[in-house]
Scaffold this active site. Structure first.
Site, short mmCIF file in Angstrom:
data_model
loop_
_atom_site.label_atom_id
_atom_site.label_comp_id
_atom_site.label_asym_id
_atom_site.label_seq_id
_atom_site.Cartn_x
_atom_site.Cartn_y
_atom_site.Cartn_z
N ASP A 150 -121.93 23.01 65.08
CA ASP A 150 -121.51 22.50 63.88
C ASP A 150 -122.60 21.77 62.72
OD1 ASP A 150 -118.53 22.62 64.84
OD2 ASP A 150 -119.78 21.91 66.53
N ASP A 198 -119.67 20.43 57.97
CA ASP A 198 -118.48 21.24 58.56
C ASP A 198 -117.58 20.52 59.14
OD1 ASP A 198 -117.88 23.71 59.64
OD2 ASP A 198 -118.79 23.14 61.48
N GLU A 225 -117.23 22.74 53.66
CA GLU A 225 -116.58 24.25 53.84
C GLU A 225 -115.22 24.03 53.53
OE1 GLU A 225 -118.01 27.37 56.65
OE2 GLU A 225 -116.55 26.28 57.68
#
Length: 164
Positions: free
Chosen positions: A140, A7, A67
């Site tokens: 996260d 992330d 991501e």
């Protein structure tokens, strides 16, 4: 299959490693890389790069999932996240780890069954999927695990399509 989920972020970059063993998903390791706000940008990026290289060497993932950037209203945040994401991509490519990118809605759909799932729903699904007693912290890190889970779920289809 061992997958590193990332992330991306400059202040906090979540990471999580998930392994599929006999149809079960298992947590290998999870954490977050943090950089102090007052530190110059090049030093922060260098730290993220070095730490990602260390994690890759230590855990030897067979694939990585990251991501895609979601562009909200704050352009400055998007730019710094983009720079941190670029450092992560560089570290992965240099280590010859195949990289797969997923939009946030695709991750939510794969993990929670609904592309509009909220953060709490996602965290609970990650906890349940990996058989954990608590939701991984910080957020996260839980997000990075969701990205890794999404890739593991998607990988059989990608192989059939010749993309993995």
């Amino acid at each position: 299959m061992r997958t590193l989920g990332i992330d991306p972020g400059l202040a906090t970059m979540g990471w999580g490693i998930v392994e599929e063993q006999g149809g079960q998903l298992c947590l290998v390791a999870v954490g977050a890389l943090t950089t102090p706000a007052g530190t110059p940008l090049p030093e922060r990026l260098h730290y993220l790069y070095d730490e990602l290289r260390r994690l890759i060497a230590e855990h030897r993932p067979e694939s990585a999932a990251i991501e895609e950037i979601f562009f909200g209203k704050n352009v400055n945040t998007a730019l710094t996240v983009g720079q941190a994401r670029g450092v992560a991509l560089l570290a992965l490519v240099q280590a010859q780890v195949p990289v797969f990118e997923y939009k946030p809605t695709v991750v939510k759909q794969a993990v929670a069954g609904y592309g509009g799932a909220d953060k709490k729903q996602m965290q609970e699904m990650v906890r349940m999927t990996l058989g954990l007693s608590l939701v991984p912290k910080p957020d996260d890190a839980a997000d990075a695990l969701a990205i890794a889970i999404c890739h593991i779920y998607s990988n059989p289809m990608l192989r059939r399509l010749g993309e993995a």
